[in-house]
Write a protein that holds these residues in place. Structure first.
Motif, PDB file in Angstrom:
ATOM      1  N   LYS A   1       5.302  -1.027   9.636  1.00 49.33           N
ATOM      2  CA  LYS A   1       5.368   0.354  10.099  1.00 49.33           C
ATOM      3  C   LYS A   1       5.455   1.332   8.926  1.00 49.33           C
TER       4      LYS A   1
ATOM      5  N   LEU B   1      -4.153   0.929  -2.074  1.00 50.77           N
ATOM      6  CA  LEU B   1      -3.544  -0.280  -2.607  1.00 50.77           C
ATOM      7  C   LEU B   1      -2.681   0.053  -3.819  1.00 50.77           C
TER       8      LEU B   1
ATOM      9  N   LEU C   1       3.757   0.830   2.607  1.00 50.78           N
ATOM     10  CA  LEU C   1       3.374  -0.085   3.684  1.00 50.78           C
ATOM     11  C   LEU C   1       3.300  -1.509   3.152  1.00 50.78           C
TER      12      LEU C   1
ATOM     13  N   PHE D   1      -0.235  -4.649   9.046  1.00 52.47           N
ATOM     14  CA  PHE D   1       0.617  -3.673   8.399  1.00 52.47           C
ATOM     15  C   PHE D   1       1.995  -3.624   9.031  1.00 52.47           C
TER      16      PHE D   1
ATOM     17  N   TYR E   1       0.849  -1.169   0.000  1.00 53.66           N
ATOM     18  CA  TYR E   1       0.000   0.000   0.000  1.00 53.66           C
ATOM     19  C   TYR E   1       0.894   1.231   0.000  1.00 53.66           C
TER      20      TYR E   1
ATOM     21  N   GLN F   1       0.911   5.316   1.105  1.00 49.55           N
ATOM     22  CA  GLN F   1       0.197   6.298   1.924  1.00 49.55           C
ATOM     23  C   GLN F   1       0.881   7.645   1.811  1.00 49.55           C
TER      24      GLN F   1
ATOM     25  N   ARG G   1      -0.750  12.317   5.669  1.00 48.51           N
ATOM     26  CA  ARG G   1      -2.056  12.679   6.226  1.00 48.51           C
ATOM     27  C   ARG G   1      -3.226  12.188   5.352  1.00 48.51           C
ATOM     28  N   LYS G   2      -2.967  11.154   4.558  1.00 53.94           N
ATOM     29  CA  LYS G   2      -4.024  10.562   3.747  1.00 53.94           C
ATOM     30  C   LYS G   2      -4.187   9.088   4.114  1.00 53.94           C
ATOM     31  N   GLU G   3      -5.209   8.450   3.535  1.00 53.47           N
ATOM     32  CA  GLU G   3      -5.428   7.039   3.803  1.00 53.47           C
ATOM     33  C   GLU G   3      -4.496   6.169   2.957  1.00 53.47           C
ATOM     34  N   PRO G   4      -4.238   4.932   3.407  1.00 56.65           N
ATOM     35  CA  PRO G   4      -3.464   4.006   2.574  1.00 56.65           C
ATOM     36  C   PRO G   4      -4.256   3.633   1.324  1.00 56.65           C
TER      37      PRO G   4
END
Lengths: 115, 111
Positions: free
Chosen positions: B103, B46, B87, B101, B36, B38, B41-44
């Protein structure tokens, strides 16, 4: 865009308060998973809901609870907030088909700050 | 030992460089593997699934070695827009399917 929405986007609370976070899953998805992501860490699994029932839980205390509604949207509730609860809370929706390997799509997250 | 471990990073590379990320996982029952991406400050999101046969998507190549419990991601011809945290993620299929996940490894591509 994944079609997964979360509200609110940001929230500030004080220790001891309670908070409810909301998630609308992608159309056609029946499973919602919640994750907590502390600063500088990867997301940690809180719990998952499938067909309105909790279907797996990570290492989080009982003051973290949730619900899933008939339309598959979901809520995460946290009671007795602690400073360490400050994090980005992510909701992920997926379609469980029974064959495994469900791809999870994340919403934009709710950033919770506990003062 | 953590379930999923990644290179600590950060990686700072010039545009055009090739960069490789490594990841190991501890649970041999793991069935599905992903990378993933990221942004800050955003979402992961795919990036790609990882298969035993290896898979490629443009400048990105992912490899899985089940015997060594090792996953890699190779990015060729790095672009400024590749700057993000990567990730490594595994999924243990046992009825409930939480993603586990790492780190994350931060990549900065510099002009």
């Amino acid at each position: 865009e994944t079609g997964v929405t979360q509200s609110p986007t940001h929230l500030i609370k004080t220790r001891g308060q309670q908070v409810t976070l909301r998630c609308s899953s992608q159309s056609g998805h029946n499973t919602v998973s919640w994750y907590q992501q502390a600063l500088g860490q990867g997301p940690q699994f809180i719990f998952q809901y499938y067909r309105e029932e909790e279907n797996g839980r990570g290492n989080f205390p009982p003051r973290f609870s949730g619900l899933q509604f008939p339309n598959y949207s979901s809520e995460l509730n946290v009671n007795a907030l602690e400073l360490d609860d400050s994090a980005l809370y992510l909701c992920a929706s997926s379609l469980r088909t029974g064959t495994g390997g469900d791809t999870q799509y994340f919403g934009p997250g709710t950033r919770l700050t506990v003062l | 030992r953590k379930e999923v471990e990644q290179d600590p990073g950060p990686f700072n590379v010039p545009e055009g460089a090739t960069v490789a990320f490594n990841c190991t996982y501890s649970n041999s029952a793991s069935q599905s593997f992903f990378w993933y991406r990221q942004d800050c400050r955003k979402e992961p999101k795919l990036l790609m699934s990882v298969y035993s046969s290896g898979n490629e998507d443009g400048r990105f190549t992912a490899q899985l070695n089940r015997a060594s419990q090792y996953i890699s991601l190779l990015i060729r011809d790095s672009k400024l827009s590749d700057s993000a945290t990567y990730l490594c993620v595994v999924n243990i299929l046992s009825g409930n399917t939480p993603l586990v996940f790492g780190k994350g490894t931060r990549l900065s591509v510099i002009a």
